[in-house]
Motif scaffolding. Structure first.
Motif, PDB file in Angstrom:
ATOM      1  N   ILE A 166       1.673   5.340 -12.447  1.00 33.80           N
ATOM      2  CA  ILE A 166       0.735   4.285 -12.840  1.00 33.80           C
ATOM      3  C   ILE A 166       0.916   3.863 -14.299  1.00 33.80           C
ATOM      4  O   ILE A 166       0.856   2.657 -14.591  1.00 33.80           O
ATOM      5  CB  ILE A 166      -0.712   4.712 -12.531  1.00 33.80           C
ATOM      6  CG1 ILE A 166      -0.909   4.791 -11.002  1.00 33.80           C
ATOM      7  CG2 ILE A 166      -1.720   3.753 -13.146  1.00 33.80           C
ATOM      8  CD1 ILE A 166      -2.259   5.302 -10.563  1.00 33.80           C
ATOM      9  N   PRO A 167       1.163   4.781 -15.249  1.00 36.92           N
ATOM     10  CA  PRO A 167       1.393   4.316 -16.626  1.00 36.92           C
ATOM     11  C   PRO A 167       2.607   3.412 -16.792  1.00 36.92           C
ATOM     12  O   PRO A 167       2.735   2.742 -17.818  1.00 36.92           O
ATOM     13  CB  PRO A 167       1.575   5.630 -17.406  1.00 36.92           C
ATOM     14  CG  PRO A 167       0.822   6.648 -16.609  1.00 36.92           C
ATOM     15  CD  PRO A 167       1.042   6.256 -15.185  1.00 36.92           C
ATOM     16  N   ARG A 168       3.504   3.373 -15.795  1.00 36.62           N
ATOM     17  CA  ARG A 168       4.687   2.515 -15.870  1.00 36.62           C
ATOM     18  C   ARG A 168       4.525   1.203 -15.102  1.00 36.62           C
ATOM     19  O   ARG A 168       5.404   0.333 -15.177  1.00 36.62           O
ATOM     20  CB  ARG A 168       5.900   3.271 -15.317  1.00 36.62           C
ATOM     21  CG  ARG A 168       6.375   4.394 -16.221  1.00 36.62           C
ATOM     22  CD  ARG A 168       7.367   5.301 -15.510  1.00 36.62           C
ATOM     23  NE  ARG A 168       8.018   6.227 -16.439  1.00 36.62           N
ATOM     24  CZ  ARG A 168       7.463   7.320 -16.928  1.00 36.62           C
ATOM     25  NH1 ARG A 168       6.222   7.653 -16.565  1.00 36.62           N
ATOM     26  NH2 ARG A 168       8.111   8.099 -17.779  1.00 36.62           N
ATOM     27  N   LEU A 169       3.434   1.052 -14.358  1.00 32.19           N
ATOM     28  CA  LEU A 169       3.282  -0.123 -13.503  1.00 32.19           C
ATOM     29  C   LEU A 169       3.154  -1.429 -14.282  1.00 32.19           C
ATOM     30  O   LEU A 169       3.355  -2.505 -13.721  1.00 32.19           O
ATOM     31  CB  LEU A 169       2.073   0.039 -12.574  1.00 32.19           C
ATOM     32  CG  LEU A 169       2.266   0.963 -11.373  1.00 32.19           C
ATOM     33  CD1 LEU A 169       0.993   0.998 -10.539  1.00 32.19           C
ATOM     34  CD2 LEU A 169       3.450   0.509 -10.518  1.00 32.19           C
TER      35      LEU A 169
ATOM     36  N   THR B 256       0.848  -1.187   0.000  1.00 33.84           N
ATOM     37  CA  THR B 256       0.000   0.000   0.000  1.00 33.84           C
ATOM     38  C   THR B 256       0.881   1.234   0.000  1.00 33.84           C
ATOM     39  O   THR B 256       1.692   1.429   0.902  1.00 33.84           O
ATOM     40  CB  THR B 256      -0.934   0.021   1.221  1.00 33.84           C
ATOM     41  OG1 THR B 256      -1.777  -1.130   1.191  1.00 33.84           O
ATOM     42  CG2 THR B 256      -1.812   1.266   1.201  1.00 33.84           C
ATOM     43  N   LEU B 257       0.717   2.050  -1.033  1.00 34.75           N
ATOM     44  CA  LEU B 257       1.524   3.252  -1.197  1.00 34.75           C
ATOM     45  C   LEU B 257       0.654   4.500  -1.077  1.00 34.75           C
ATOM     46  O   LEU B 257      -0.452   4.538  -1.614  1.00 34.75           O
ATOM     47  CB  LEU B 257       2.196   3.276  -2.566  1.00 34.75           C
ATOM     48  CG  LEU B 257       3.288   2.252  -2.859  1.00 34.75           C
ATOM     49  CD1 LEU B 257       3.766   2.434  -4.287  1.00 34.75           C
ATOM     50  CD2 LEU B 257       4.447   2.394  -1.890  1.00 34.75           C
ATOM     51  N   ALA B 258       1.175   5.505  -0.394  1.00 31.66           N
ATOM     52  CA  ALA B 258       0.599   6.843  -0.471  1.00 31.66           C
ATOM     53  C   ALA B 258       1.359   7.592  -1.552  1.00 31.66           C
ATOM     54  O   ALA B 258       2.566   7.402  -1.722  1.00 31.66           O
ATOM     55  CB  ALA B 258       0.733   7.563   0.863  1.00 31.66           C
ATOM     56  N   ALA B 259       0.667   8.432  -2.296  1.00 32.42           N
ATOM     57  CA  ALA B 259       1.336   9.154  -3.369  1.00 32.42           C
ATOM     58  C   ALA B 259       0.655  10.484  -3.616  1.00 32.42           C
ATOM     59  O   ALA B 259      -0.561  10.623  -3.426  1.00 32.42           O
ATOM     60  CB  ALA B 259       1.326   8.327  -4.666  1.00 32.42           C
ATOM     61  N   VAL B 260       1.474  11.458  -4.018  1.00 31.47           N
ATOM     62  CA  VAL B 260       0.880  12.702  -4.500  1.00 31.47           C
ATOM     63  C   VAL B 260       0.130  12.348  -5.788  1.00 31.47           C
ATOM     64  O   VAL B 260       0.666  11.661  -6.657  1.00 31.47           O
ATOM     65  CB  VAL B 260       1.956  13.771  -4.731  1.00 31.47           C
ATOM     66  CG1 VAL B 260       2.425  14.343  -3.407  1.00 31.47           C
ATOM     67  CG2 VAL B 260       3.162  13.210  -5.491  1.00 31.47           C
ATOM     68  N   PRO B 261      -1.127  12.764  -5.914  1.00 30.27           N
ATOM     69  CA  PRO B 261      -2.008  12.180  -6.925  1.00 30.27           C
ATOM     70  C   PRO B 261      -1.602  12.406  -8.374  1.00 30.27           C
ATOM     71  O   PRO B 261      -1.690  11.488  -9.188  1.00 30.27           O
ATOM     72  CB  PRO B 261      -3.374  12.808  -6.624  1.00 30.27           C
ATOM     73  CG  PRO B 261      -3.083  14.014  -5.799  1.00 30.27           C
ATOM     74  CD  PRO B 261      -1.854  13.696  -5.029  1.00 30.27           C
ATOM     75  N   THR B 262      -1.177  13.614  -8.729  1.00 33.86           N
ATOM     76  CA  THR B 262      -0.873  13.852 -10.138  1.00 33.86           C
ATOM     77  C   THR B 262       0.351  13.069 -10.574  1.00 33.86           C
ATOM     78  O   THR B 262       0.399  12.526 -11.681  1.00 33.86           O
ATOM     79  CB  THR B 262      -0.681  15.346 -10.409  1.00 33.86           C
ATOM     80  OG1 THR B 262      -1.799  16.069  -9.887  1.00 33.86           O
ATOM     81  CG2 THR B 262      -0.569  15.626 -11.893  1.00 33.86           C
ATOM     82  N   PHE B 263       1.366  12.967  -9.714  1.00 32.99           N
ATOM     83  CA  PHE B 263       2.541  12.166 -10.037  1.00 32.99           C
ATOM     84  C   PHE B 263       2.143  10.704 -10.220  1.00 32.99           C
ATOM     85  O   PHE B 263       2.631  10.028 -11.136  1.00 32.99           O
ATOM     86  CB  PHE B 263       3.586  12.287  -8.931  1.00 32.99           C
ATOM     87  CG  PHE B 263       4.830  11.481  -9.175  1.00 32.99           C
ATOM     88  CD1 PHE B 263       5.843  11.981  -9.972  1.00 32.99           C
ATOM     89  CD2 PHE B 263       4.981  10.233  -8.613  1.00 32.99           C
ATOM     90  CE1 PHE B 263       6.998  11.245 -10.203  1.00 32.99           C
ATOM     91  CE2 PHE B 263       6.123   9.480  -8.841  1.00 32.99           C
ATOM     92  CZ  PHE B 263       7.137   9.982  -9.642  1.00 32.99           C
ATOM     93  N   ALA B 264       1.245  10.224  -9.368  1.00 38.68           N
ATOM     94  CA  ALA B 264       0.808   8.829  -9.481  1.00 38.68           C
ATOM     95  C   ALA B 264       0.086   8.581 -10.794  1.00 38.68           C
ATOM     96  O   ALA B 264       0.353   7.604 -11.497  1.00 38.68           O
ATOM     97  CB  ALA B 264      -0.083   8.462  -8.296  1.00 38.68           C
ATOM     98  N   THR B 265      -0.850   9.461 -11.154  1.00 42.64           N
ATOM     99  CA  THR B 265      -1.658   9.223 -12.352  1.00 42.64           C
ATOM    100  C   THR B 265      -0.901   9.541 -13.638  1.00 42.64           C
ATOM    101  O   THR B 265      -1.107   8.879 -14.657  1.00 42.64           O
ATOM    102  CB  THR B 265      -2.949  10.054 -12.307  1.00 42.64           C
ATOM    103  OG1 THR B 265      -2.623  11.438 -12.140  1.00 42.64           O
ATOM    104  CG2 THR B 265      -3.839   9.616 -11.161  1.00 42.64           C
ATOM    105  N   ARG B 266      -0.013  10.547 -13.595  1.00 38.60           N
ATOM    106  CA  ARG B 266       0.658  10.972 -14.828  1.00 38.60           C
ATOM    107  C   ARG B 266       1.969  10.234 -15.086  1.00 38.60           C
ATOM    108  O   ARG B 266       2.353  10.062 -16.243  1.00 38.60           O
ATOM    109  CB  ARG B 266       0.935  12.479 -14.778  1.00 38.60           C
ATOM    110  CG  ARG B 266      -0.301  13.360 -14.667  1.00 38.60           C
ATOM    111  CD  ARG B 266      -1.085  13.362 -15.978  1.00 38.60           C
ATOM    112  NE  ARG B 266      -2.228  14.259 -15.916  1.00 38.60           N
ATOM    113  CZ  ARG B 266      -2.211  15.508 -16.385  1.00 38.60           C
ATOM    114  NH1 ARG B 266      -1.118  15.993 -16.946  1.00 38.60           N
ATOM    115  NH2 ARG B 266      -3.282  16.262 -16.303  1.00 38.60           N
ATOM    116  N   TRP B 267       2.678   9.851 -14.025  1.00 43.89           N
ATOM    117  CA  TRP B 267       4.002   9.260 -14.234  1.00 43.89           C
ATOM    118  C   TRP B 267       4.082   7.805 -13.770  1.00 43.89           C
ATOM    119  O   TRP B 267       4.532   6.935 -14.517  1.00 43.89           O
ATOM    120  CB  TRP B 267       5.075  10.082 -13.512  1.00 43.89           C
ATOM    121  CG  TRP B 267       6.476   9.651 -13.862  1.00 43.89           C
ATOM    122  CD1 TRP B 267       7.253  10.139 -14.870  1.00 43.89           C
ATOM    123  CD2 TRP B 267       7.249   8.627 -13.214  1.00 43.89           C
ATOM    124  NE1 TRP B 267       8.466   9.476 -14.898  1.00 43.89           N
ATOM    125  CE2 TRP B 267       8.493   8.555 -13.890  1.00 43.89           C
ATOM    126  CE3 TRP B 267       7.020   7.778 -12.143  1.00 43.89           C
ATOM    127  CZ2 TRP B 267       9.494   7.659 -13.528  1.00 43.89           C
ATOM    128  CZ3 TRP B 267       8.013   6.874 -11.780  1.00 43.89           C
ATOM    129  CH2 TRP B 267       9.240   6.821 -12.463  1.00 43.89           C
TER     130      TRP B 267
END
Length: 306
Positions: free
Chosen positions: A111-114, A98-109
């Protein structure tokens, strides 16, 4: 060592009664009798040695101690339920994080690499929560956080260690409709344009203008947005100029939805870090840390500890 814990049945009855402010409605929810719920709450109060409810003319209300305890119990029961559902879903196979993340970094950078992590570690599940500010890991079920800030700010996050992922460059961007002939403008011209503000970085524009040697009395004026994704949307709509981390708007710049308003980036004022508790790294977290460091092209060793 035997743990000093109340029964889950008593906690479940108390949480429902506290949430409904009613033993009767709690009993209906739990498919028990009102008397059974009342007895379980009484058992819990005896165990704790603290009254959790008090009687009034209108029924039962939580004591201050009961209200505070109910908040914590609700969080713990929610976490237990999530863990049980996850384990049942995985049927005991693989691991999760379980990760906490700043949302825009998570969605823009991130998650697309996961999909690349999934190809390497098909049995590893990664769950996300949104956090934009430091928090206490002991109060959550979060294993680590991807956080953006300065090294000085990070040093105040006690009891953690951090791995540097990448530095952040910010650049003024806007809709092409705001630029005459689509041409970039000088900083002193930009100072007269409507500026979009980031709520978590209230001095960002002032720092940028200071770096350009430009006096900008309105540097901190303008509408504020909590998330960079909101700020990007506002910029694309022509509401003003946004000071955005370049890695978060690569697609918009490539498509022309946003253009560079002034090609003078402010470099490395902030960075992205993987922050985790100082002790007790789980194998799943070690796997993720190694992978994300490779994605960022950063050294693998934690940069420092507090």
């Amino acid at each position: 060592m035997r743990r000093k814990l109340p029964s889950t049945q008593a906690l479940n009855c108390f949480e429902a009664a506290a949430r409904h402010q009613s033993f009767t409605r709690a009993a209906q929810e739990l498919n028990l009798t009102q008397g059974a719920v009342s007895r379980q709450v009484a058992v819990l109060e005896d165990f704790l040695g603290v009254p959790l409810f008090r009687r009034t003319q209108h029924g039962m209300v939580l004591t201050p101690a009961g209200a505070d305890y109910a908040r914590h119990v609700s969080q713990r029961l929610d976490a237990l339920e999530r863990d049980a559902v996850e384990l049942m879903g995985r049927r005991g196979q693989g691991d999760s994080l379980t990760l906490a993340a700043v949302p825009t970094f998570a969605t823009r950078w991130l998650i697309p690499r996961l999909h690349r992590l999934a190809a390497e570690q098909p049995d590893l599940l990664v769950h996300f929560e949104t956090r934009t500010r430091p928090f206490l890991f002991t109060d959550t079920g979060i294993d680590a956080a991807i956080w953006a800030g300065t090294a000085q700010q990070l040093q105040q996050w006690a009891g953690t260690q951090a791995t540097h992922l990448m530095d952040e460059d910010v650049l003024p961007v806007c809709s092409p409709r705001l630029l005459t002939g689509g041409q970039e403008v000088e900083p002193h011209v930009l100072a007269q344009m409507p500026l979009l503000q980031q709520a978590t970085r209230p001095e960002a524009w002032r720092q940028w203008f200071d770096a350009q040697g430009v006096d900008a009395p309105r540097a901190m004026a303008g509408p504020r947005y909590e998330l960079f994704s909101m700020q990007a949307a506002a910029a694309m709509s022509g509401l003003g100029v946004a000071l955005m981390p370049t890695l978060l708007v690569q697609d918009e710049l490539a498509s022309g939805a946003l253009v560079v308003a002034c090609a003078r980036p402010l470099k490395a004022q902030r960075a992205y870090y993987l922050v985790q508790p100082q002790v007790g790294e789980r194998p799943a977290l070690a796997v993720f840390r190694e992978w994300v460091v490779r994605e960022c092209g950063s050294p693998a060793d934690p940069s420092w500890r507090q």
